[in-house]
Design a protein around this motif. Structure first.
Motif, PDB file in Angstrom:
ATOM      1  N   THR A   1       0.850  -1.310   0.196  1.00 14.64           N
ATOM      2  CA  THR A   1       0.068   0.001   0.047  1.00 14.64           C
ATOM      3  C   THR A   1       0.841   1.266   0.010  1.00 14.64           C
ATOM      4  OG1 THR A   1      -1.826  -0.904   1.224  1.00 14.64           O
ATOM      5  CG2 THR A   1      -1.564   1.264   1.295  1.00 14.64           C
ATOM      6  N   MET A   2       2.114   1.335   0.758  1.00 15.44           N
ATOM      7  CA  MET A   2       2.725   2.324   0.928  1.00 15.44           C
ATOM      8  C   MET A   2       3.498   2.530  -0.445  1.00 15.44           C
ATOM      9  SD  MET A   2       2.019   3.239   4.059  1.00 15.44           S
ATOM     10  CE  MET A   2       3.104   4.754   3.893  1.00 15.44           C
ATOM     11  N   LEU A   3       3.837   1.526  -1.247  1.00 11.60           N
ATOM     12  CA  LEU A   3       4.563   1.783  -2.525  1.00 11.60           C
ATOM     13  C   LEU A   3       3.383   2.162  -3.683  1.00 11.60           C
ATOM     14  CD1 LEU A   3       7.097  -0.877  -2.445  1.00 11.60           C
ATOM     15  CD2 LEU A   3       7.623   1.546  -2.632  1.00 11.60           C
ATOM     16  N   GLY A   4       2.324   2.099  -3.300  1.00 12.70           N
ATOM     17  CA  GLY A   4       1.226   2.215  -4.316  1.00 12.70           C
ATOM     18  C   GLY A   4       1.045   1.125  -5.513  1.00 12.70           C
ATOM     19  N   LEU A   5       1.525  -0.261  -5.067  1.00 11.13           N
ATOM     20  CA  LEU A   5       1.461  -1.284  -5.870  1.00 11.13           C
ATOM     21  C   LEU A   5      -0.211  -1.358  -6.490  1.00 11.13           C
ATOM     22  CD1 LEU A   5       3.943  -3.998  -4.454  1.00 11.13           C
ATOM     23  CD2 LEU A   5       4.288  -2.120  -6.279  1.00 11.13           C
ATOM     24  N   PRO A   6      -0.086  -1.983  -7.710  1.00 10.60           N
ATOM     25  CA  PRO A   6      -1.521  -2.374  -8.245  1.00 10.60           C
ATOM     26  C   PRO A   6      -2.093  -3.511  -7.204  1.00 10.60           C
ATOM     27  CG  PRO A   6       0.113  -2.540  -9.998  1.00 10.60           C
ATOM     28  CD  PRO A   6       0.915  -2.276  -8.664  1.00 10.60           C
ATOM     29  N   GLY A   7      -3.604  -3.331  -7.033  1.00 11.59           N
ATOM     30  CA  GLY A   7      -4.246  -3.899  -6.000  1.00 11.59           C
ATOM     31  C   GLY A   7      -3.860  -5.609  -6.270  1.00 11.59           C
ATOM     32  N   ALA A   8      -3.773  -6.169  -7.054  1.00 11.69           N
ATOM     33  CA  ALA A   8      -3.497  -7.688  -7.184  1.00 11.69           C
ATOM     34  C   ALA A   8      -2.065  -7.890  -6.591  1.00 11.69           C
ATOM     35  CB  ALA A   8      -3.577  -8.054  -8.616  1.00 11.69           C
TER      36      ALA A   8
ATOM     37  N   LEU B   1       1.058 -15.345  -6.375  1.00 12.21           N
ATOM     38  CA  LEU B   1       0.008 -14.951  -5.388  1.00 12.21           C
ATOM     39  C   LEU B   1      -1.056 -13.850  -6.152  1.00 12.21           C
ATOM     40  CD1 LEU B   1       2.223 -14.356  -2.529  1.00 12.21           C
ATOM     41  CD2 LEU B   1       0.726 -16.251  -2.655  1.00 12.21           C
ATOM     42  N   ALA B   2      -0.603 -12.843  -6.964  1.00 11.42           N
ATOM     43  CA  ALA B   2      -1.319 -12.092  -7.887  1.00 11.42           C
ATOM     44  C   ALA B   2      -2.299 -12.826  -8.697  1.00 11.42           C
ATOM     45  CB  ALA B   2      -0.633 -11.062  -8.426  1.00 11.42           C
ATOM     46  N   ALA B   3      -1.833 -13.607  -9.357  1.00 16.72           N
ATOM     47  CA  ALA B   3      -2.736 -14.493 -10.254  1.00 16.72           C
ATOM     48  C   ALA B   3      -4.031 -15.402  -9.445  1.00 16.72           C
ATOM     49  CB  ALA B   3      -1.914 -15.478 -10.913  1.00 16.72           C
ATOM     50  N   ASP B   4      -3.371 -15.895  -8.163  1.00 17.74           N
ATOM     51  CA  ASP B   4      -4.574 -16.483  -7.493  1.00 17.74           C
ATOM     52  C   ASP B   4      -5.540 -15.385  -7.063  1.00 17.74           C
ATOM     53  OD1 ASP B   4      -5.553 -18.673  -6.073  1.00 17.74           O
ATOM     54  OD2 ASP B   4      -4.318 -18.103  -4.159  1.00 17.74           O
ATOM     55  N   GLU B   5      -5.004 -14.234  -6.523  1.00 12.90           N
ATOM     56  CA  GLU B   5      -5.918 -12.985  -6.042  1.00 12.90           C
ATOM     57  C   GLU B   5      -6.853 -12.918  -7.318  1.00 12.90           C
ATOM     58  OE1 GLU B   5      -6.977 -10.354  -3.148  1.00 12.90           O
ATOM     59  OE2 GLU B   5      -5.207 -11.411  -3.168  1.00 12.90           O
ATOM     60  N   LEU B   6      -6.438 -12.619  -8.588  1.00 15.62           N
ATOM     61  CA  LEU B   6      -7.224 -12.264  -9.385  1.00 15.62           C
ATOM     62  C   LEU B   6      -8.494 -13.507  -9.963  1.00 15.62           C
ATOM     63  CD1 LEU B   6      -4.940 -10.677 -11.791  1.00 15.62           C
ATOM     64  CD2 LEU B   6      -6.548  -9.606 -10.729  1.00 15.62           C
ATOM     65  N   ARG B   7      -8.135 -14.415  -9.694  1.00 18.15           N
ATOM     66  CA  ARG B   7      -8.961 -15.717  -9.622  1.00 18.15           C
ATOM     67  C   ARG B   7     -10.126 -15.869  -8.787  1.00 18.15           C
ATOM     68  NH1 ARG B   7      -4.204 -18.848 -11.199  1.00 18.15           N
ATOM     69  NH2 ARG B   7      -4.104 -19.569  -9.098  1.00 18.15           N
TER      70      ARG B   7
ATOM     71  N   ALA C   1     -12.475 -12.923  -9.398  1.00 15.18           N
ATOM     72  CA  ALA C   1     -13.179 -13.198 -10.490  1.00 15.18           C
ATOM     73  C   ALA C   1     -14.408 -14.271  -9.953  1.00 15.18           C
ATOM     74  CB  ALA C   1     -12.609 -13.853 -11.525  1.00 15.18           C
ATOM     75  N   ARG C   2     -14.146 -14.998  -9.103  1.00 15.88           N
ATOM     76  CA  ARG C   2     -15.211 -15.808  -8.767  1.00 15.88           C
ATOM     77  C   ARG C   2     -15.879 -15.621  -7.297  1.00 15.88           C
ATOM     78  NH1 ARG C   2     -10.750 -20.954  -8.484  1.00 15.88           N
ATOM     79  NH2 ARG C   2     -10.656 -21.092 -10.865  1.00 15.88           N
ATOM     80  N   GLY C   3     -15.455 -14.278  -6.791  1.00 10.09           N
ATOM     81  CA  GLY C   3     -16.102 -13.695  -5.829  1.00 10.09           C
ATOM     82  C   GLY C   3     -15.837 -14.702  -4.448  1.00 10.09           C
TER      83      GLY C   3
ATOM     84  N   LEU D   1      -9.403 -16.144   0.936  1.00 11.53           N
ATOM     85  CA  LEU D   1      -7.988 -15.815   1.237  1.00 11.53           C
ATOM     86  C   LEU D   1      -7.729 -15.195   2.503  1.00 11.53           C
ATOM     87  CD1 LEU D   1      -6.991 -14.601  -2.556  1.00 11.53           C
ATOM     88  CD2 LEU D   1      -6.402 -16.762  -1.365  1.00 11.53           C
ATOM     89  N   ASP D   2      -8.692 -14.274   2.990  1.00 13.72           N
ATOM     90  CA  ASP D   2      -8.687 -13.930   4.440  1.00 13.72           C
ATOM     91  C   ASP D   2      -8.870 -14.761   5.480  1.00 13.72           C
ATOM     92  OD1 ASP D   2      -8.440 -11.067   3.264  1.00 13.72           O
ATOM     93  OD2 ASP D   2     -10.597 -11.215   3.115  1.00 13.72           O
ATOM     94  N   LEU D   3      -9.632 -15.950   5.151  1.00 13.86           N
ATOM     95  CA  LEU D   3      -9.987 -16.825   6.032  1.00 13.86           C
ATOM     96  C   LEU D   3      -8.598 -17.701   6.296  1.00 13.86           C
ATOM     97  CD1 LEU D   3     -13.477 -18.138   5.322  1.00 13.86           C
ATOM     98  CD2 LEU D   3     -12.821 -16.726   7.511  1.00 13.86           C
TER      99      LEU D   3
END
Length: 282
Positions: A119-126, A242-248, A251-253, A258-260
């Motif tokens: 967040t501090m570096l302003g990286l893309p969300g994924a 990890l970013a690819a997993d995040e995007l998947r 997309a599936r809602g 991941l938080d759990l």
């Protein structure tokens, strides 16, 4: 009269990066030290830029204990999250050992949770969200262990200071002078509430101007890119996965899974410490 002894362990944050003085860095711990007692404390800063929890345990802890401190600060963990070797169980075990070593010698322990670097570096969300989960997990472990050992714990991952650019240096990752002063002030207030800081509070007024936007952009265009590349070289392939997993999951809602998963990892890491302690007691 014996002067109070204060030793600081950790990484670049405690080393003072972002708060330059004539001979190097100063930082929040050095700003706090004079206000711990009516007579300024004997202060030793063992923090080193880039340090991880392993470095604190294996290198800084023995030197810190040798100082026989009355107050010891241990602020570390961000660099662990930026490595492909990140292991929350290992981070928890190392911090538990370090905290126990100081409190077992009668030192008052200072700890802090920190903002996530993505967040501090302003990286893309994924890219930022996986790092944020890691930092939240480390913070959760630090919260729990700080309570266990009666530490003076600063929630530095919260507050308006995170989004106030005047508080941060040009690199966006380290506090500037104002930010370091803010940390010192907040720690002093917590200590004063316990009656553990009897000297004057650090001044909030900075001696140097805050970095301009152009200075921040120049840092990113020159040193910044190299700094991020060096810190994240071994993490990048894993972070992309990890970013690819995040995007998947997005997309599936099913992002909540991941938080759990992160919450379960925190619980397991803390539970493993309890099991180890019971085994030692037996």
């Amino acid at each position: 009269m014996t002067r109070l002894r204060f030793v600081a362990l950790g990484d670049s944050l405690t080393e003072g990066v972002g708060d330059p003085v004539e001979n190097g860095w100063r930082g929040w711990a050095a700003l706090l030290a004079p206000g711990l007692a009516e007579e300024p404390a004997e202060f030793t800063n063992l923090a080193v830029s880039g340090a991880q929890t392993r470095d604190v345990l294996e290198r800084q802890l023995p030197a810190g204990l040798a100082e026989r401190p009355d107050v010891a600060s241990v602020v570390v963990g961000v660099n662990d999250t930026l490595r492909c070797t990140f292991d929350l169980h290992a981070v928890a075990a190392r911090l538990d050992t370090v905290y126990a070593a100081f409190t077992g010698r009668g030192a008052l322990l200072l700890t802090a949770c920190l903002p996530d670097p993505g967040t501090m570096l302003g990286l893309p969300g994924a890219l930022a969200r996986p790092l944020a989960r890691r930092q939240r997990a480390v913070n959760a472990v630090i919260h729990a262990l700080s309570e266990r050992y009666g530490a003076v714990h600063l929630h530095a991952c919260e507050g308006d200071w995170i989004t106030d650019r005047a508080m941060w240096s040009a690199d966006r990752l380290h506090p500037g002078e104002r930010g370091h002063r803010q940390l010192a002030l907040r720690f002093h207030a917590l200590l004063a509430e316990r009656g553990a800081a009897t000297g004057p509070a650090p001044s909030p007024e900075a001696e140097l101007p805050a970095p301009t936007r152009s200075a921040s952009l120049w840092w990113l265009a020159t040193a910044g890119t190299g700094w991020v590349a060096r810190r994240c070289a071994d993490l990048l392939p894993q972070l992309l996965t990890l970013a690819a997993d995040e995007l998947r999951h997005h997309a599936r809602g099913t992002t909540a899974r991941l938080d759990l998963r992160t919450s379960a990892a925190v619980s397991a890491a803390l539970a493993s410490l309890s099991v180890a302690e019971r085994a030692d007691a037996a």
